[in-house]
Write a protein that holds these residues in place. Structure first.
Motif, PDB file in Angstrom:
ATOM      1  N   LEU A   1       0.859  -1.185   0.000  1.00 14.98           N
ATOM      2  CA  LEU A   1       0.000   0.000   0.000  1.00 14.98           C
ATOM      3  C   LEU A   1       0.896   1.235   0.000  1.00 14.98           C
ATOM      4  O   LEU A   1       1.772   1.359   0.856  1.00 14.98           O
ATOM      5  N   LEU A   2       0.688   2.137  -0.951  1.00 13.57           N
ATOM      6  CA  LEU A   2       1.433   3.396  -1.018  1.00 13.57           C
ATOM      7  C   LEU A   2       0.573   4.495  -0.406  1.00 13.57           C
ATOM      8  O   LEU A   2      -0.547   4.730  -0.860  1.00 13.57           O
ATOM      9  N   PHE A   3       1.091   5.132   0.624  1.00 15.11           N
ATOM     10  CA  PHE A   3       0.380   6.204   1.315  1.00 15.11           C
ATOM     11  C   PHE A   3       0.871   7.561   0.819  1.00 15.11           C
ATOM     12  O   PHE A   3       2.073   7.832   0.837  1.00 15.11           O
ATOM     13  N   TYR A   4      -0.065   8.386   0.387  1.00 12.29           N
ATOM     14  CA  TYR A   4       0.210   9.778   0.039  1.00 12.29           C
ATOM     15  C   TYR A   4      -0.550  10.615   1.059  1.00 12.29           C
ATOM     16  O   TYR A   4      -1.750  10.396   1.267  1.00 12.29           O
TER      17      TYR A   4
ATOM     18  N   ALA B   1      -2.770  11.497  -6.952  1.00 10.42           N
ATOM     19  CA  ALA B   1      -2.735  11.386  -5.491  1.00 10.42           C
ATOM     20  C   ALA B   1      -2.273  12.687  -4.851  1.00 10.42           C
ATOM     21  O   ALA B   1      -2.872  13.160  -3.880  1.00 10.42           O
ATOM     22  N   ALA B   2      -1.211  13.288  -5.380  1.00 14.69           N
ATOM     23  CA  ALA B   2      -0.693  14.541  -4.815  1.00 14.69           C
ATOM     24  C   ALA B   2      -1.733  15.643  -4.894  1.00 14.69           C
ATOM     25  O   ALA B   2      -1.914  16.417  -3.940  1.00 14.69           O
ATOM     26  N   HIS B   3      -2.442  15.713  -6.004  1.00 12.57           N
ATOM     27  CA  HIS B   3      -3.479  16.735  -6.160  1.00 12.57           C
ATOM     28  C   HIS B   3      -4.622  16.512  -5.168  1.00 12.57           C
ATOM     29  O   HIS B   3      -5.042  17.435  -4.478  1.00 12.57           O
ATOM     30  N   VAL B   4      -5.090  15.288  -5.087  1.00 11.82           N
ATOM     31  CA  VAL B   4      -6.232  14.972  -4.217  1.00 11.82           C
ATOM     32  C   VAL B   4      -5.902  15.190  -2.748  1.00 11.82           C
ATOM     33  O   VAL B   4      -6.700  15.764  -2.008  1.00 11.82           O
TER      34      VAL B   4
ATOM     35  N   PHE C   1      -4.408   9.427   0.769  1.00 18.78           N
ATOM     36  CA  PHE C   1      -4.646   8.671  -0.459  1.00 18.78           C
ATOM     37  C   PHE C   1      -3.809   7.404  -0.370  1.00 18.78           C
ATOM     38  O   PHE C   1      -2.596   7.482  -0.163  1.00 18.78           O
ATOM     39  N   VAL C   2      -4.439   6.249  -0.491  1.00 25.93           N
ATOM     40  CA  VAL C   2      -3.730   4.976  -0.390  1.00 25.93           C
ATOM     41  C   VAL C   2      -3.920   4.220  -1.697  1.00 25.93           C
ATOM     42  O   VAL C   2      -5.040   3.877  -2.058  1.00 25.93           O
ATOM     43  N   SER C   3      -2.825   3.983  -2.403  1.00 30.13           N
ATOM     44  CA  SER C   3      -2.880   3.278  -3.670  1.00 30.13           C
ATOM     45  C   SER C   3      -2.472   1.818  -3.450  1.00 30.13           C
ATOM     46  O   SER C   3      -1.458   1.540  -2.818  1.00 30.13           O
ATOM     47  N   VAL C   4      -3.278   0.910  -3.981  1.00 30.28           N
ATOM     48  CA  VAL C   4      -3.115  -0.527  -3.742  1.00 30.28           C
ATOM     49  C   VAL C   4      -2.331  -1.171  -4.885  1.00 30.28           C
ATOM     50  O   VAL C   4      -2.715  -1.077  -6.047  1.00 30.28           O
TER      51      VAL C   4
END
Length: 194
Positions: A19-22, A56-59, A67-70
């Motif tokens: 999981l990548l956390f922004y 992700a950075a914008h949101v 923002f968590v990208s799977v």
């Protein structure tokens, strides 16, 4: 900003999901942020959780959200329905570890582009089924508040050729090469979907 590796529970073969956390500039773990769970595109076969980093950075900063990208399992090593199960595992893990990461589990939004858009629609449905058949303590603390699906695949009853022929944008501007669609379908679904 950081990554976490979590165990899978719904795959046939045990594994890990990254999981990548922004996080927004104001991020503090003591605060409870709404959070977005993102699934990247790529026909379930290519791509990674880092593909949507600009989005992700914008949101995160516009919404003051996490923002968590799977990084779900990709075909052909992980065919259908692995990506959906990985999404369910990610949501449940995030709900059960929300306090550690400053997440408001009641304000969960699921999103994605293309294949990720499809995952953003079907993963909450599979999550609901899992909550009924295999309840988890995390289910009591979480809730999907919204879904934002960007150009998901919605109708696999038509062939790819039929869908392309009925899409004026594809007819006018071209489309992804048919051979790439065949690769996606054979890898993820196990058959050509002409």
């Amino acid at each position: 900003n950081f990554t976490v590796s979590i165990p899978t529970t719904l795959r046939k073969q045990p594994g890990k999901i990254t999981l990548l956390f922004y996080t927004p500039e104001s991020y503090q773990k003591e605060h409870k942020y709404p959070f977005i769970i993102n699934f990247h595109g790529g026909g379930y076969t290519i791509g990674s959780a880092a593909d949507d980093a600009r989005w992700a950075a914008h949101v995160t900063n516009q919404l003051n959200a996490v923002f968590v990208s799977v990084d779900y399992g990709l075909a052909p090593e992980h065919p259908y329905p692995t990506a959906i199960g990985d999404g369910v595992d990610a949501i449940r893990w995030l709900w059960s570890h929300a306090d550690e990461h400053g997440l408001d589990s009641k304000r969960t939004v699921v999103t994605g582009f293309s294949a990720g858009g499809t995952l953003s629609l079907v993963t909450p449905l599979r999550l609901h089924a899992e909550m009924k058949s295999n309840p988890s303590p995390a289910d009591a603390v979480g809730g999907v508040a919204g879904v934002v699906a960007f150009y998901p695949g919605l109708d696999w009853t038509q062939t790819r050729a039929e869908r392309t022929a009925s899409n004026p944008i594809s007819a006018r501007n071209g489309s992804i090469p048919p051979s790439l669609y065949e690769l996606f379908d054979c890898s993820y679904l196990g058959f050509e979907h002409r």
